[in-house]
Motif scaffolding. Structure first.
Motif, PDB file in Angstrom:
ATOM      1  N   LEU A 149     -23.768 -65.893  33.134  1.00  0.00           N
ATOM      2  CA  LEU A 149     -23.726 -64.912  34.215  1.00  0.00           C
ATOM      3  C   LEU A 149     -22.381 -64.180  34.183  1.00  0.00           C
ATOM      4  CD1 LEU A 149     -25.279 -66.979  37.157  1.00  0.00           C
ATOM      5  CD2 LEU A 149     -26.397 -65.287  35.701  1.00  0.00           C
ATOM      6  N   LYS A 150     -22.395 -62.922  34.554  1.00  0.00           N
ATOM      7  CA  LYS A 150     -21.187 -62.110  34.465  1.00  0.00           C
ATOM      8  C   LYS A 150     -20.346 -62.257  35.733  1.00  0.00           C
ATOM      9  CE  LYS A 150     -23.336 -58.740  31.365  1.00  0.00           C
ATOM     10  NZ  LYS A 150     -23.682 -57.320  31.131  1.00  0.00           N
ATOM     11  N   PHE A 151     -19.876 -63.473  35.963  1.00  0.00           N
ATOM     12  CA  PHE A 151     -19.028 -63.710  37.127  1.00  0.00           C
ATOM     13  C   PHE A 151     -17.719 -62.940  36.982  1.00  0.00           C
ATOM     14  CE2 PHE A 151     -21.428 -67.864  37.285  1.00  0.00           C
ATOM     15  CZ  PHE A 151     -22.091 -67.582  38.476  1.00  0.00           C
ATOM     16  N   ASP A 152     -17.212 -62.459  38.122  1.00  0.00           N
ATOM     17  CA  ASP A 152     -15.919 -61.779  38.102  1.00  0.00           C
ATOM     18  C   ASP A 152     -14.756 -62.763  38.033  1.00  0.00           C
ATOM     19  OD1 ASP A 152     -17.037 -59.179  38.301  1.00  0.00           O
ATOM     20  OD2 ASP A 152     -17.330 -59.476  40.450  1.00  0.00           O
ATOM     21  N   GLU A 153     -14.975 -63.942  38.566  1.00  0.00           N
ATOM     22  CA  GLU A 153     -13.921 -64.957  38.520  1.00  0.00           C
ATOM     23  C   GLU A 153     -14.533 -66.347  38.519  1.00  0.00           C
ATOM     24  OE1 GLU A 153     -11.422 -64.733  41.919  1.00  0.00           O
ATOM     25  OE2 GLU A 153     -13.003 -65.224  43.341  1.00  0.00           O
ATOM     26  N   PHE A 154     -13.709 -67.304  38.064  1.00  0.00           N
ATOM     27  CA  PHE A 154     -14.085 -68.714  38.088  1.00  0.00           C
ATOM     28  C   PHE A 154     -13.074 -69.447  38.963  1.00  0.00           C
ATOM     29  CE2 PHE A 154     -16.103 -67.237  34.209  1.00  0.00           C
ATOM     30  CZ  PHE A 154     -17.355 -67.841  34.274  1.00  0.00           C
ATOM     31  N   ILE A 155     -13.534 -70.487  39.609  1.00  0.00           N
ATOM     32  CA  ILE A 155     -12.693 -71.279  40.512  1.00  0.00           C
ATOM     33  C   ILE A 155     -12.721 -72.727  40.040  1.00  0.00           C
ATOM     34  CG2 ILE A 155     -12.233 -71.980  42.871  1.00  0.00           C
ATOM     35  CD1 ILE A 155     -14.639 -69.145  42.372  1.00  0.00           C
ATOM     36  N   ASN A 167      -7.952 -69.891  40.945  1.00  0.00           N
ATOM     37  CA  ASN A 167      -8.846 -68.778  40.657  1.00  0.00           C
ATOM     38  C   ASN A 167      -8.374 -68.066  39.405  1.00  0.00           C
ATOM     39  OD1 ASN A 167      -9.180 -69.504  43.474  1.00  0.00           O
ATOM     40  ND2 ASN A 167     -10.484 -67.702  43.647  1.00  0.00           N
ATOM     41  N   GLN A 168      -9.305 -67.743  38.555  1.00  0.00           N
ATOM     42  CA  GLN A 168      -8.976 -67.082  37.291  1.00  0.00           C
ATOM     43  C   GLN A 168     -10.024 -66.017  37.000  1.00  0.00           C
ATOM     44  OE1 GLN A 168      -6.220 -67.957  35.476  1.00  0.00           O
ATOM     45  NE2 GLN A 168      -6.571 -66.259  34.075  1.00  0.00           N
ATOM     46  N   SER A 169      -9.579 -64.804  36.713  1.00  0.00           N
ATOM     47  CA  SER A 169     -10.510 -63.731  36.362  1.00  0.00           C
ATOM     48  C   SER A 169     -11.203 -64.060  35.049  1.00  0.00           C
ATOM     49  CB  SER A 169      -9.767 -62.398  36.248  1.00  0.00           C
ATOM     50  OG  SER A 169      -9.169 -62.061  37.486  1.00  0.00           O
ATOM     51  N   SER A 170     -12.457 -63.668  34.954  1.00  0.00           N
ATOM     52  CA  SER A 170     -13.238 -63.980  33.755  1.00  0.00           C
ATOM     53  C   SER A 170     -13.074 -62.882  32.719  1.00  0.00           C
ATOM     54  CB  SER A 170     -14.716 -64.134  34.108  1.00  0.00           C
ATOM     55  OG  SER A 170     -15.250 -62.894  34.532  1.00  0.00           O
ATOM     56  N   GLY A 192      -8.009 -87.067  38.218  1.00  0.00           N
ATOM     57  CA  GLY A 192      -9.130 -86.943  39.147  1.00  0.00           C
ATOM     58  C   GLY A 192     -10.303 -86.215  38.517  1.00  0.00           C
ATOM     59  N   THR A 193     -11.273 -85.871  39.362  1.00  0.00           N
ATOM     60  CA  THR A 193     -12.506 -85.205  38.936  1.00  0.00           C
ATOM     61  C   THR A 193     -12.427 -83.726  39.293  1.00  0.00           C
ATOM     62  OG1 THR A 193     -13.764 -87.233  39.273  1.00  0.00           O
ATOM     63  CG2 THR A 193     -15.019 -85.189  39.126  1.00  0.00           C
ATOM     64  N   TYR A 194     -12.692 -82.877  38.315  1.00  0.00           N
ATOM     65  CA  TYR A 194     -12.624 -81.432  38.490  1.00  0.00           C
ATOM     66  C   TYR A 194     -14.015 -80.820  38.306  1.00  0.00           C
ATOM     67  CZ  TYR A 194      -7.531 -81.786  38.290  1.00  0.00           C
ATOM     68  OH  TYR A 194      -6.207 -82.101  38.549  1.00  0.00           O
ATOM     69  N   ARG A 195     -14.233 -79.713  39.047  1.00  0.00           N
ATOM     70  CA  ARG A 195     -15.466 -78.943  38.922  1.00  0.00           C
ATOM     71  C   ARG A 195     -15.127 -77.458  38.884  1.00  0.00           C
ATOM     72  NH1 ARG A 195     -20.215 -81.935  39.865  1.00  0.00           N
ATOM     73  NH2 ARG A 195     -19.857 -84.007  40.779  1.00  0.00           N
ATOM     74  N   CYS A 196     -16.058 -76.709  38.333  1.00  0.00           N
ATOM     75  CA  CYS A 196     -15.861 -75.280  38.155  1.00  0.00           C
ATOM     76  C   CYS A 196     -16.968 -74.523  38.889  1.00  0.00           C
ATOM     77  CB  CYS A 196     -15.865 -74.951  36.664  1.00  0.00           C
ATOM     78  SG  CYS A 196     -15.521 -73.224  36.292  1.00  0.00           S
ATOM     79  N   TYR A 197     -16.601 -73.390  39.519  1.00  0.00           N
ATOM     80  CA  TYR A 197     -17.543 -72.519  40.215  1.00  0.00           C
ATOM     81  C   TYR A 197     -17.377 -71.096  39.697  1.00  0.00           C
ATOM     82  CZ  TYR A 197     -17.848 -76.302  43.706  1.00  0.00           C
ATOM     83  OH  TYR A 197     -18.014 -77.517  44.339  1.00  0.00           O
ATOM     84  N   GLY A 198     -18.425 -70.290  39.876  1.00  0.00           N
ATOM     85  CA  GLY A 198     -18.372 -68.868  39.569  1.00  0.00           C
ATOM     86  C   GLY A 198     -18.620 -68.056  40.819  1.00  0.00           C
ATOM     87  N   ALA A 199     -18.018 -66.852  40.904  1.00  0.00           N
ATOM     88  CA  ALA A 199     -18.176 -65.987  42.076  1.00  0.00           C
ATOM     89  C   ALA A 199     -18.026 -64.530  41.656  1.00  0.00           C
ATOM     90  CB  ALA A 199     -17.157 -66.341  43.148  1.00  0.00           C
ATOM     91  N   PHE A 200     -18.519 -63.638  42.547  1.00  0.00           N
ATOM     92  CA  PHE A 200     -18.398 -62.201  42.338  1.00  0.00           C
ATOM     93  C   PHE A 200     -17.399 -61.648  43.354  1.00  0.00           C
ATOM     94  CE2 PHE A 200     -22.591 -63.257  40.691  1.00  0.00           C
ATOM     95  CZ  PHE A 200     -22.574 -62.613  39.460  1.00  0.00           C
ATOM     96  N   SER A 201     -16.680 -60.612  42.936  1.00  0.00           N
ATOM     97  CA  SER A 201     -15.636 -60.050  43.794  1.00  0.00           C
ATOM     98  C   SER A 201     -16.198 -59.420  45.057  1.00  0.00           C
ATOM     99  CB  SER A 201     -14.824 -59.012  43.012  1.00  0.00           C
ATOM    100  OG  SER A 201     -15.677 -57.975  42.522  1.00  0.00           O
ATOM    101  N   THR A 202     -17.453 -58.960  45.037  1.00  0.00           N
ATOM    102  CA  THR A 202     -18.052 -58.355  46.234  1.00  0.00           C
ATOM    103  C   THR A 202     -18.409 -59.387  47.291  1.00  0.00           C
ATOM    104  OG1 THR A 202     -20.211 -58.440  45.144  1.00  0.00           O
ATOM    105  CG2 THR A 202     -18.948 -56.383  44.936  1.00  0.00           C
ATOM    106  N   GLU A 203     -18.580 -60.647  46.899  1.00  0.00           N
ATOM    107  CA  GLU A 203     -18.921 -61.726  47.837  1.00  0.00           C
ATOM    108  C   GLU A 203     -18.062 -62.948  47.500  1.00  0.00           C
ATOM    109  OE1 GLU A 203     -23.118 -61.957  47.015  1.00  0.00           O
ATOM    110  OE2 GLU A 203     -23.585 -60.813  48.830  1.00  0.00           O
TER     111      GLU A 203
END
Length: 338
Positions: A149-155, A167-170, A192-203
């Protein structure tokens, strides 16, 4: 259930009912939290809690997000109650929240904003590392998060630290979008345990499903300091110095003993060889000595001895010198040295 569909406003000031102005700075601001957390899965419940002192007379909880001032009419909670419960998390519930409380006639400053995020809006991204990462304390770690997916950023988040996010721009690469997170000079606190998320700049408050977990293990070096034990680096340094002062003389003594033992062994071996050589030498037989030297003998190897013989003769004792002279004879014996 109190309706939460309210206009979103930015808190630049605070106006209370009946025209009473807030007196800021006289009381400590409250603390706004969310239970069970600020990252809420879609359609799951969450409770927003404004924490103030026991003698607080009234609370106001706001959802803020616009360039206008807020007043009492826009609050989600007004009165002694200091909680707001959302039974099902939806996109319109996401955003920034803040609160204040009143003690007697004064209102406090607004609390720090609380960011409420809904997860599960999109498919989950992936980590480049599928297994645990084990590093030593002080090393650097690089974590790659990617998705088709063309996420604008990853968290990047840490499960036991809800406010520790990166937060890092994709960037597009190989038909996918990715982001690389760098953690320099890691310590044991980052295990510890890490997880990654994706998000769009409009939301920005709508996140994807969480990625599969990635375990990071940071191992302290043997001489590293434990942050929970002050003074330990000095103790370890002192112990190393003591070990060095004790071990160096012992090592020198052992080396000297080894060298002396080696010299003694070499001396014994050399002495044994010399004794063996003497034992193997046998004395040669001595040939009978004749009156004349053998012709085969070198003249330089012949030694002559003069032997005098005194033979008794008849006569008187009155002429001993004459008799002795007449009766003295000489002969030579030849000794040959072989």
């Amino acid at each position: 259930m109190m309706s939460l569909v309210l206009p979103t406003l930015l808190y630049l000031g605070l106006y209370l009912g009946q025209g009473t102005r807030a007196q800021e700075g006289r009381l400590p601001p409250p603390v706004l939290t969310a239970q069970p957390g600020t990252r809420v899965p879609s359609r799951k419940p969450v409770t927003i809690l404004c924490l103030g002192p026991p003698d607080a007379k009234e609370y106001l909880i706001y959802k803020v997000s616009g360039p206008k001032r807020m007043d009492r009419r826009n609050s989600l909670v007004a009165g002694k109650t200091n909680t707001v419960t959302i039974t099902e998390m939806r996109p319109d519930h996401t955003g920034l929240y803040s609160c204040t409380y009143r003690n007697r006639e004064y209102w406090t400053k607004l609390s720090d904003p609380l960011s409420l995020v809904m997860t599960g809006a999109y498919d989950k991204p992936s980590f480049a590392h599928l297994s645990a990462i084990v590093v030593a304390s002080g090393d650097s770690v690089k974590v790659q998060c990617f998705s088709r997916l063309k996420f604008d950023e990853f968290i990047l988040t840490k499960e036991d630290a809800p406010h520790s996010t990166q937060n890092q721009s994709s960037t597009p690469q190989d038909n996918r979008h990715q982001a690389i997170f760098h953690m320099d000079h890691v310590t044991s606190t980052q295990t510890g345990t890490y997880r990654c998320y994706g998000a769009f700049s409009t939301e920005p408050y709508l996140w994807s499903e969480p990625s599969d977990p990635l375990q990071l293990v940071v191992r302290e070096a043997p001489d590293s300091a434990d942050p929970t034990e002050p003074g330990r680096p000095h103790d370890q340094k002192t112990q190393r110095q003591q070990h060095l002062l004790i071990g160096l003389p012992v090592a020198i003594m052992l080396l000297l003993v080894l060298l002396l033992s080696l010299l003694f062994i070499l001396h014994r071996r050399r002495k044994a060889k010399n004794n063996a050589a003497r034992t193997q030498r046998q004395p040669e037989a001595v040939e009978p000595i004749t009156g004349q030297a053998s012709e085969a003998i070198d003249p330089q190897d012949v030694t002559y001895f003069q032997v005098a013989f005194n033979a008794p003769t008849q006569g008187t004792a009155s002429t001993p010198s004459r008799l002795a002279k007449e009766t003295q004879t000489s002969d030579y014996a030849t000794l040959a040295l072989r």
